[in-house]
Design an enzyme around this catalytic site. Sequence first.
Site, short mmCIF file in Angstrom:
data_model
loop_
_atom_site.label_atom_id
_atom_site.label_comp_id
_atom_site.label_asym_id
_atom_site.label_seq_id
_atom_site.Cartn_x
_atom_site.Cartn_y
_atom_site.Cartn_z
N LYS A 11 89.17 56.50 20.27
CA LYS A 11 88.10 57.10 21.07
C LYS A 11 88.58 58.33 21.82
CE LYS A 11 84.05 56.69 23.14
NZ LYS A 11 83.15 57.24 22.14
N GLU A 20 76.28 65.78 12.58
CA GLU A 20 76.57 64.59 13.38
C GLU A 20 76.21 63.31 12.62
OE1 GLU A 20 78.26 63.90 15.82
OE2 GLU A 20 77.48 62.06 16.68
N ASN A 62 101.96 56.54 26.39
CA ASN A 62 100.83 57.14 25.69
C ASN A 62 101.08 58.64 25.67
OD1 ASN A 62 98.27 58.01 24.82
ND2 ASN A 62 97.42 57.90 26.87
N GLY A 63 101.10 59.24 24.49
CA GLY A 63 101.36 60.68 24.40
C GLY A 63 102.36 60.96 23.31
N GLU A 106 82.63 58.00 9.76
CA GLU A 106 83.51 57.33 10.72
C GLU A 106 83.47 55.82 10.61
OE1 GLU A 106 83.79 59.66 14.90
OE2 GLU A 106 81.79 59.03 14.36
N CYS A 144 96.30 55.31 22.37
CA CYS A 144 97.15 54.32 23.04
C CYS A 144 96.57 54.00 24.42
CB CYS A 144 98.58 54.76 23.24
SG CYS A 144 99.44 55.08 21.71
N TRP A 192 97.98 53.52 19.06
CA TRP A 192 97.43 54.33 17.98
C TRP A 192 98.62 55.13 17.48
CZ3 TRP A 192 96.85 59.55 16.74
CH2 TRP A 192 95.93 59.83 15.72
N HIS A 220 73.96 76.86 -2.41
CA HIS A 220 75.23 77.56 -2.64
C HIS A 220 76.36 76.59 -2.93
CE1 HIS A 220 73.35 81.30 -1.57
NE2 HIS A 220 72.88 80.74 -0.47
N ARG A 229 91.11 52.77 22.48
CA ARG A 229 92.05 53.90 22.44
C ARG A 229 93.05 53.79 21.30
NH1 ARG A 229 92.00 56.57 27.35
NH2 ARG A 229 94.03 57.44 26.91
N LYS A 248 78.87 60.38 11.68
CA LYS A 248 78.70 58.97 12.07
C LYS A 248 78.91 58.06 10.87
CE LYS A 248 79.03 59.04 15.45
NZ LYS A 248 79.27 60.23 16.17
C1 G6P Z 1 87.45 61.35 18.92
C2 G6P Z 1 86.30 60.37 19.04
C3 G6P Z 1 84.99 61.12 18.86
C4 G6P Z 1 84.87 62.26 19.84
C5 G6P Z 1 86.08 63.20 19.77
C6 G6P Z 1 86.11 64.18 20.93
O1 G6P Z 1 87.53 61.82 17.63
O2 G6P Z 1 86.41 59.35 18.08
O3 G6P Z 1 83.91 60.22 19.06
O4 G6P Z 1 83.70 62.99 19.60
O5 G6P Z 1 87.29 62.44 19.84
O6 G6P Z 1 86.27 63.46 22.11
P1 G6P Z 1 85.79 63.92 23.53
O7 G6P Z 1 86.16 62.78 24.43
O8 G6P Z 1 86.56 65.16 23.85
O9 G6P Z 1 84.34 64.18 23.47
#
Ligand code: G6P
Length: 614
Positions: free
Chosen positions: A609, A487, A100-101, A494, A2, A74, A510, A27, A491
């Site tokens: 994010k 990672e 937000n929260g 996501e 949010c 969100w 395994h 956000r 990616k």
């Molecule tokens: C969300 C974002 C990710 C990020 C993660 C941790 O899931 O979409 O891209 O890696 O949060 O966020 P931070 O700001 O703590 O690195």
Amino acid sequence: MCGIVGYIGNKPVTPLLIKGLKRLEYRGYDSAGVALYQNGEIKIFKKKGKVSDLEKYIQNKELTATVGIGHTRWATHGEPNDINAHPHLSMSGKFAIIHNGIIENYNELKKRLLSRGYIFQSQTDTEVLAHLIDEVYKVGKVAPEEAVRLALTKVEGAFGIVVMCLDKPDQLIVARRASPIVIGIGEGEYFIASDATPIIENTKRVIYLNDNEIAIVKKDELVLKTIYNNNIIPPDVKILEIELDAIEKGGYEHFMLKEIFEQPRSINDCIRGRISQDGSQVRLGGLQDVMERILKANRLQIVACGTSWHAGLVGEYILEEICRIPVEVDYASEFRYRNPVISTNDIVIAISQSGETADTLAAVQLAKQQGALVLGICNVVGASIPRETHAGMYTHCGPEIGVASTKAFTGQVTALLLMAIMIGYEKKSISREQSYNLISQLLEIPELVSKTLNNVKDSIIIIAENFKHASNFLYLGRGYNFPVALEGALKLKEISYIHAEGYPAAEMKHGPIALIDENMPVVVIATKDKSYEKIVSNIQEVKARKGKVIAIINEGDRTIPKMVDYTLEIPLTDEKLMPILSVIPLQLLAYHIAVMRGCNVDQPRNLAKSVTVE
Ligand code: G6P
């Protein structure tokens, strides 16, 4: 999680709110709304969907207000729809609120309010807060700002809120606990936002609210107080250092692509000013004062989420190798709830791009309570985690807007390397010469990242074209490249919504090997390090089962190209630094596949994010 904005001043507020919400859309983008004070009324407009949907919805309305609040959501409580969109209005229609929260005791509060005749329109926890403020105002016969303050003392959970009251339309009431709020100071105007990005084009002077603070903001006055004791406190005005072009796309089609291509610069910015003149030592101002304690540490405990957790895993390998201190890496969400053993001789390192992730912040607080020294590696200057930790360092990557993290990851690995070299040198677990050699190689990395981008940028498009319809992907790596495999898979998941798994290559036999057939693309990170021969064998195991192999190899490798379907070449460097290079093709592969599948790369579905809820 949010985004919230607010403005009070003399300018027409609607375009300012819309522009601010667009900046904060990373956000959350389930719904958006604004509340405006105009002609003696609070007017609310809200819509399911993106900020642009809201913008279309209000475009022909005559909106002249100069005070207003806005929200991009969100969803947590209640599905994304027009009704659950913020702002929410209290039953009397006097208070409009954006939040937000998460209000954790909302059920209990809701029951009480229902018994007193309050009728709820939405399924949100925020509406509870709106009615609660209303009730305190009505029953307590106090000023609106006092009603907000008193109501907040009854609330458990996290909030960043802005409240508007019809009876006092010349002020906005802003408060925070665990969800970020920044207030920009203009000339006869104030700007409120979840982070500084909507503010920087208007003013550089800002106040970051601390937990349990409330600000009463008029166009030419700001009073800051504590929520619990009602004490007035002097605001701490900071100057923003980010520039406007850092948060715009700069000619790229997506923020993610811009951020991938920015990495030579962002890594350089992370290193800059942190190396001694003779090139033999790392100097991190933030760690100098706590170095004695670090040197006595029994253990380093890394906590993080998402991509930052992957950087933490690379950090484990780096720190153990260079500093010879045992390192553990935990998801912050697991760490905070599993009753971890933490002693005063432990150092906890919290890694977070945003510096706001709720679980990571809670892990920091827990570790502090238990007496550990807590360090932060964060990107966003002035965010909650860097303010809560005892010491630490910034990655200085510049704002990362694309929801899928890219330059933050390479910045975090660079920061961990710098930290490890500094600690290792002080601890004498590496010699001056080893320190010098590592630093020299690190200084070459920005150039090697540029070279990597140039090497792979065209061939990746062909590979993406060939695999864009795949339903699964497997990513394999060993040693320093194992977290990179995780990672790379993250990616792809996501942003393209293709199922992908990252695995340590040796573990493939395994389980995941059962999945391999001629339809399974397998991305293998097979750079020249001490596991090279072993990973060559793993490739053979995949090929024997007809899997399609895309290998990330070092320039000049003549063996692997003969065995696999596609290769992507990256320059050679020390294996500890390799993840910074090997992740680049994986970022680009995910990006191009997602674009070809018509996905919204910068705002993938269901993600946000900055995850400020647990
Ligand atoms: C969300 C974002 C990710 C990020 C993660 C941790 O899931 O979409 O891209 O890696 O949060 O966020 P931070 O700001 O703590 O690195």
